[in-house]
Design an enzyme around this catalytic site. Structure first.
Site, PDB file in Angstrom:
ATOM      1  N   TYR A  87       0.715  -1.228   0.291  1.00 18.48           N
ATOM      2  CA  TYR A  87      -0.154  -0.154  -0.193  1.00 18.48           C
ATOM      3  C   TYR A  87       0.482   1.318  -0.301  1.00 18.48           C
ATOM      4  CZ  TYR A  87      -4.542   3.114   1.456  1.00 18.48           C
ATOM      5  OH  TYR A  87      -5.231   3.636   1.381  1.00 18.48           O
ATOM      6  N   ARG A 139      -5.824  10.385 -10.833  1.00 18.91           N
ATOM      7  CA  ARG A 139      -5.141  10.979  -9.788  1.00 18.91           C
ATOM      8  C   ARG A 139      -5.117   9.676  -9.067  1.00 18.91           C
ATOM      9  NH1 ARG A 139      -7.474  11.518  -4.333  1.00 18.91           N
ATOM     10  NH2 ARG A 139      -5.914   9.788  -4.678  1.00 18.91           N
ATOM     11  N   LYS A 157      -5.854  -1.785  -2.806  1.00 25.57           N
ATOM     12  CA  LYS A 157      -6.675  -1.617  -1.217  1.00 25.57           C
ATOM     13  C   LYS A 157      -7.608  -2.522  -1.408  1.00 25.57           C
ATOM     14  CE  LYS A 157      -7.949   3.086  -1.689  1.00 25.57           C
ATOM     15  NZ  LYS A 157      -7.228   3.554  -0.271  1.00 25.57           N
ATOM     16  N   GLU A 228     -12.279   4.984  -6.727  1.00 30.32           N
ATOM     17  CA  GLU A 228     -10.772   5.599  -6.110  1.00 30.32           C
ATOM     18  C   GLU A 228     -10.363   5.668  -6.933  1.00 30.32           C
ATOM     19  OE1 GLU A 228     -10.023   3.927  -2.534  1.00 30.32           O
ATOM     20  OE2 GLU A 228      -8.841   5.601  -2.893  1.00 30.32           O
ATOM     21  N   ASP A 229      -9.066   7.122  -6.750  1.00 29.39           N
ATOM     22  CA  ASP A 229      -7.671   7.883  -7.580  1.00 29.39           C
ATOM     23  C   ASP A 229      -8.829   8.499  -8.572  1.00 29.39           C
ATOM     24  OD1 ASP A 229      -7.216   7.870  -4.843  1.00 29.39           O
ATOM     25  OD2 ASP A 229      -5.368   6.733  -5.645  1.00 29.39           O
ATOM     26  N   ASP A 251     -13.931   6.337  -1.926  1.00 33.15           N
ATOM     27  CA  ASP A 251     -13.201   6.054  -0.984  1.00 33.15           C
ATOM     28  C   ASP A 251     -12.097   7.515  -0.499  1.00 33.15           C
ATOM     29  OD1 ASP A 251     -11.786   5.448   1.166  1.00 33.15           O
ATOM     30  OD2 ASP A 251      -9.768   4.990  -0.433  1.00 33.15           O
ATOM     31  N   ASP A 252     -11.982   8.445  -1.373  1.00 30.54           N
ATOM     32  CA  ASP A 252     -11.217   9.594  -1.703  1.00 30.54           C
ATOM     33  C   ASP A 252     -11.406  11.053  -0.512  1.00 30.54           C
ATOM     34  OD1 ASP A 252      -8.757   8.212  -2.398  1.00 30.54           O
ATOM     35  OD2 ASP A 252     -10.226   8.521  -4.207  1.00 30.54           O
ATOM     36  N   ASN A 392       0.000  11.404  -0.143  1.00 28.13           N
ATOM     37  CA  ASN A 392       0.303  10.569  -0.491  1.00 28.13           C
ATOM     38  C   ASN A 392       0.836  10.794  -1.639  1.00 28.13           C
ATOM     39  OD1 ASN A 392      -0.660   8.746   2.520  1.00 28.13           O
ATOM     40  ND2 ASN A 392      -2.392   8.889   0.884  1.00 28.13           N
TER      41      ASN A 392
HETATM   42  N1  LIG Z   1      -4.582   9.931   3.929  1.00 25.29           N
HETATM   43  C1  LIG Z   1      -5.806   9.792   3.169  1.00 25.29           C
HETATM   44  O1  LIG Z   1      -6.629   8.882   3.872  1.00 25.29           O
HETATM   45  C2  LIG Z   1      -5.734  10.417   2.116  1.00 25.29           C
HETATM   46  C3  LIG Z   1      -5.138  11.138   1.704  1.00 25.29           C
HETATM   47  N2  LIG Z   1      -4.992  12.064  -0.106  1.00 25.29           N
HETATM   48  C4  LIG Z   1      -4.228  12.375  -0.219  1.00 25.29           C
HETATM   49  O2  LIG Z   1      -4.513  14.293  -0.548  1.00 25.29           O
HETATM   50  C5  LIG Z   1      -3.569  15.086  -1.608  1.00 25.29           C
HETATM   51  C6  LIG Z   1      -4.830  15.326  -2.499  1.00 25.29           C
HETATM   52  O3  LIG Z   1      -6.385  14.227  -2.872  1.00 25.29           O
HETATM   53  P1  LIG Z   1      -7.509  14.639  -3.811  1.00 25.29           P
HETATM   54  O4  LIG Z   1      -8.154  15.606  -2.903  1.00 25.29           O
HETATM   55  O5  LIG Z   1      -7.695  13.664  -3.314  1.00 25.29           O
HETATM   56  O6  LIG Z   1      -7.543  15.558  -5.584  1.00 25.29           O
HETATM   57  P2  LIG Z   1      -7.940  17.207  -5.357  1.00 25.29           P
HETATM   58  O7  LIG Z   1      -7.680  16.901  -6.613  1.00 25.29           O
HETATM   59  O8  LIG Z   1      -9.554  16.634  -5.437  1.00 25.29           O
HETATM   60  O9  LIG Z   1      -7.164  18.164  -4.866  1.00 25.29           O
HETATM   61  C7  LIG Z   1      -6.516  18.862  -4.548  1.00 25.29           C
HETATM   62  C8  LIG Z   1      -6.401  20.757  -3.666  1.00 25.29           C
HETATM   63  O10 LIG Z   1      -5.592  20.205  -3.607  1.00 25.29           O
HETATM   64  C9  LIG Z   1      -5.241  21.903  -4.419  1.00 25.29           C
HETATM   65  N3  LIG Z   1      -3.966  22.487  -4.741  1.00 25.29           N
HETATM   66  C10 LIG Z   1      -3.143  22.002  -5.204  1.00 25.29           C
HETATM   67  N4  LIG Z   1      -1.842  22.545  -5.489  1.00 25.29           N
HETATM   68  C11 LIG Z   1      -1.934  23.409  -4.517  1.00 25.29           C
HETATM   69  C12 LIG Z   1      -1.015  24.528  -4.068  1.00 25.29           C
HETATM   70  N5  LIG Z   1      -0.133  24.616  -4.051  1.00 25.29           N
HETATM   71  N6  LIG Z   1      -1.592  25.412  -2.673  1.00 25.29           N
HETATM   72  C13 LIG Z   1      -2.363  25.062  -2.645  1.00 25.29           C
HETATM   73  N7  LIG Z   1      -3.667  24.128  -3.181  1.00 25.29           N
HETATM   74  C14 LIG Z   1      -3.273  22.802  -3.704  1.00 25.29           C
HETATM   75  C15 LIG Z   1      -6.272  21.679  -5.400  1.00 25.29           C
HETATM   76  O11 LIG Z   1      -6.076  23.110  -5.876  1.00 25.29           O
HETATM   77  P3  LIG Z   1      -7.489  23.724  -7.195  1.00 25.29           P
HETATM   78  O12 LIG Z   1      -8.968  22.593  -6.509  1.00 25.29           O
HETATM   79  O13 LIG Z   1      -7.218  24.891  -7.307  1.00 25.29           O
HETATM   80  O14 LIG Z   1      -7.005  23.240  -8.229  1.00 25.29           O
HETATM   81  C16 LIG Z   1      -6.837  21.242  -5.503  1.00 25.29           C
HETATM   82  O15 LIG Z   1      -8.075  21.684  -3.802  1.00 25.29           O
HETATM   83  C17 LIG Z   1      -3.289  13.660  -2.746  1.00 25.29           C
HETATM   84  O16 LIG Z   1      -2.507  13.350  -2.150  1.00 25.29           O
HETATM   85  C18 LIG Z   1      -3.978  11.545  -2.113  1.00 25.29           C
HETATM   86  O17 LIG Z   1      -2.447  10.338  -1.823  1.00 25.29           O
HETATM   87  C19 LIG Z   1      -6.287  11.488  -0.545  1.00 25.29           C
HETATM   88  C20 LIG Z   1      -7.482  11.052  -0.185  1.00 25.29           C
HETATM   89  C21 LIG Z   1      -7.209   9.707   1.378  1.00 25.29           C
HETATM   90  C1  LIG Z   2      -4.696   7.151   0.272  1.00 29.72           C
HETATM   91  C2  LIG Z   2      -5.645   7.823  -0.592  1.00 29.72           C
HETATM   92  O1  LIG Z   2      -6.326   6.833  -1.291  1.00 29.72           O
HETATM   93  C3  LIG Z   2      -4.929   8.019  -1.816  1.00 29.72           C
HETATM   94  O2  LIG Z   2      -3.931   8.861  -1.089  1.00 29.72           O
HETATM   95  O3  LIG Z   2      -5.832   8.631  -2.408  1.00 29.72           O
HETATM   96 MG   LIG Z   3      -7.176   7.088  -3.102  1.00 27.50          MG
END
Ligand SMILES: NC(=O)C1=CN([C@@H]2O[C@H](COP(=O)(O)OP(=O)(O)OC[C@H]3O[C@@H](n4cnc5c(N)ncnc54)[C@H](OP(=O)(O)O)[C@@H]3O)[C@@H](O)[C@H]2O)C=CC1
Ligand SMILES: CC(=O)C(=O)O
Ligand SMILES: [Mg+2]
Length: 531
Positions: A87, A139, A157, A228-229, A251-252, A392
């Site tokens: 993972y 993504r 997963k 997912e993703d 999931d995200d 991540n």
């Molecule tokens: N720990 C966990 O369980 C999980 C972790 N994650 C992690 O979270 C991260 C984001 O995932 P997710 O939310 O799905 O992705 P999204 O693409 O939906 O969101 C990313 C966000 O980050 C913003 N962003 C990008 N660059 C910058 C910057 N320089 N400064 C500020 N904001 C910025 C984007 O802005 P804009 O809207 O303007 O494009 C967007 O709003 C990934 O790394 C993923 O691995 C995700 C799910 C679960």
């Molecule tokens: C953990 C997870 O789902 C992610 O980073 O997208």
């Molecule tokens: Mg994910």
């Protein structure tokens, strides 16, 4: 011979003398009969000689393809050591190198060339799927568009579903929807295994995904489908399109929300705060950020705050700065958090100084964004600041565990998306744990499957968050751990599954009446990896 090549039935050198005689295996195996324990020890011994995590990933994948029971035995008994390989973070690298390390296919690859024939194609899957994890690879973690290479994520997963919650491997179907990729590096990579074309978009994309959704539900009635993703622009759309008619969740958005809320509950047990009094500043305004914020708002309202006040306690920073009312081009999921009466702020540190949050949650995939200055400022503003670096894989983490503790003089209440080793600071030892949806989705999925729920609801994720938080002990909190230890994950998943199934029974979503003992129902369905 076919038996030795079927990973769901193969026991390798553990086939007993009588099995060998009865099943036509005599002469096909070396004479010594090993126990599963010895086999598992041999796997670990070999694994530990391998110099890199990617090589360990490949070795474990090969074992998975040879002997599922042994693979899951090794994973379950050594979850702290193995989870980071199968993972995050290693699965991220494995996806990036997917074409290079490819040995045998796992799961189903459905490409846009299969349009019109998806139902036919799904019939090729030899098992009755109860659970599908599907991605379109746009993504992958914080690594961007990895196209069909994203298959590593559904595979990883689903391995956790079986290891951490005992969903039977035979019931699990990983799917990649290959709609092309916009990643030029992959398009030019001789080993890339996906379609060499740009991503399908618009109506063509929507109808392709819809064909898959209809075909999957028809082929596998009642199947639970986990998105997912997917990239942001698809994730919200697909969730809203299907959540009221099909057994689906994202999931995200939703799993991440529950794990983060559970972590907040734990942190508040340490610093004595109430959720309704927190001010949370997110770095990121996408799936994870707004998913978490929405569930936090519901939890604040459950503590007696109005929706308007709860919303006002959650702030988002995206790639263009603080999300505020009147900002041009805002739409969709961000609008709830576009607060009026606040001037735009371009950078995160100034937003912290202006808003004075009690918690910062990093979900923007911008590695290192929680700079020493950010962390020190949080420590100046709060006796015990909440700092969650959830992006991540590790390269995208907003800060390391060590930095989180060092720059807050050991006062941060910290969680990380990918694992970090314990940190020792001024003689005190901290054991950070993962604020990762991997604590949530296995139990949620098990509960949904066990109850035969028709839908997956936000109430289930709220129940999962509370249950996960309840699993955290005082000894965990005393060492800085906001989540239970991983070796307890199957017990934790049972509790989450029972809570989720309870919701399904109470809301009339389940397939039948509630049993006397929901926990026993859940446990009776769990796969145990043994021969
Ligand atoms: N720990 C966990 O369980 C999980 C972790 N994650 C992690 O979270 C991260 C984001 O995932 P997710 O939310 O799905 O992705 P999204 O693409 O939906 O969101 C990313 C966000 O980050 C913003 N962003 C990008 N660059 C910058 C910057 N320089 N400064 C500020 N904001 C910025 C984007 O802005 P804009 O809207 O303007 O494009 C967007 O709003 C990934 O790394 C993923 O691995 C995700 C799910 C679960
Ligand atoms: C953990 C997870 O789902 C992610 O980073 O997208
Ligand atoms: Mg994910």
């Amino acid at each position: 011979m076919a038996l030795l090549r079927d990973p769901l039935l193969n026991k390798g050198t553990a086939f007993t003398e009588s099995e060998r005689a009865a099943l036509g295996l005599r002469g096909l195996l070396p004479p010594c009969v090993l126990t599963m324990e010895t086999q598992a020890q041999r796997v670990l011994t070999n694994l530990r000689t391998l110099p890199t995590d990617l090589e360990k990933y490949v070795a474990l994948n090969a074992l998975h393809d040879r002997n599922e029971a042994l693979f899951f035995r090794v994973v379950v008994d050594n979850i702290d050591e193995i989870q980071p390989i199968i993972y995050t973070p290693t699965v991220g690298l494995a996806c990036q190198k997917y074409g290079l390390i490819f040995q045998r296919p796992r799961g189903m690859f459905i490409s846009s060339r299969d349009r019109g024939q998806i139902a036919e194609l799904l019939k090729n899957w030899p098992y009755q799927a109860k659970l599908i994890v599907v991605t379109d690879g746009e993504r992958i973690l914080g690594l961007g568009d990895l196209g069909a290479n994203g298959m590593g994520i559904p595979v990883g997963k689903l391995s956790l579903y079986s290891a951490c919650a005992g969903v039977h491997p035979e019931a699990c179907l990983p799917v990649v929807l290959d709609v092309g990729t916009n990643n030029d590096e992959l398009l030019n990579d001789p080993y890339y295994l996906g379609l060499r074309e740009r991503r399908l978009t618009g109506e063509a994309y929507d109808s392709f995904v819809d064909e898959f959704m209809q075909a999957a539900r028809k082929t596998f009635p009642g199947v639970l489908i986990q998105f997912e993703d997917f990239a942001n622009h698809s994730a919200f759309k697909l969730l809203h399109k299907y959540r009221d008619e099909a057994c689906v969740f994202n999931d995200d958005i939703q799993g991440t929300a529950a794990v983060a809320l559970a972590g907040l509950f734990s942190a508040l047990r340490v610093n004595g705060g109430k959720l309704k009094d927190q001010k949370i500043l997110f770095l990121g305004a996408g799936e994870a950020a707004t998913g978490i914020a929405d569930l936090v708002v519901s939890a604040m309202m459950a503590e007696g705050v109005s929706e308007a006040d709860a919303l006002r306690r959650n702030w988002l920073v995206d790639s263009r700065g603080l999300v505020v009312g009147g900002r041009q081009g805002l739409h969709g999921h961000k609008l709830r958090y576009a607060h009026a009466d606040q001037a735009p702020i371009a950078d995160f540190l100034t937003a912290i100084r202006t808003l004075k949050p009690t918690a910062i949650i990093g979900v923007a995939a911008v590695g290192g964004a929680f700079t020493p200055e950010v962390l020190k400022t949080m420590a100046e503003l709060n006796e015990q600041p909440i700092v969650f670096a959830l992006s991540n894989p590790t390269s995208k983490a907003e800060c390391s565990a060590e930095d989180a503790y060092r720059y807050t003089e050991g006062r941060a209440l910290f969680a990380c998306g990918s694992p970090y080793d314990p940190v020792t600071l001024n003689g005190r030892s901290f054991v950070p744990r993962q604020g990762n949806n991997s604590y949530i989705f296995p139990g949620v999925g098990l509960g949904v499957i066990a109850s035969g729920s028709k839908l997956v609801t936000d109430e289930m994720f709220m129940a999962a968050a509370h249950t996960l938080a309840d699993c955290v002990g005082k000894d965990d909190l005393a060492q800085g751990s906001l989540y239970p230890s991983l070796p307890r994950i199957r017990e934790v998943s049972v509790r989450i599954a029972a809570a989720v199934a309870d919701v399904a029974f109470q809301r009339g979503l389940a397939d039948g009446p509630a049993p006397n003992d929901v926990k026993a129902l859940v446990q009776s369905q769990m796969y145990e990896p043994h021969y």
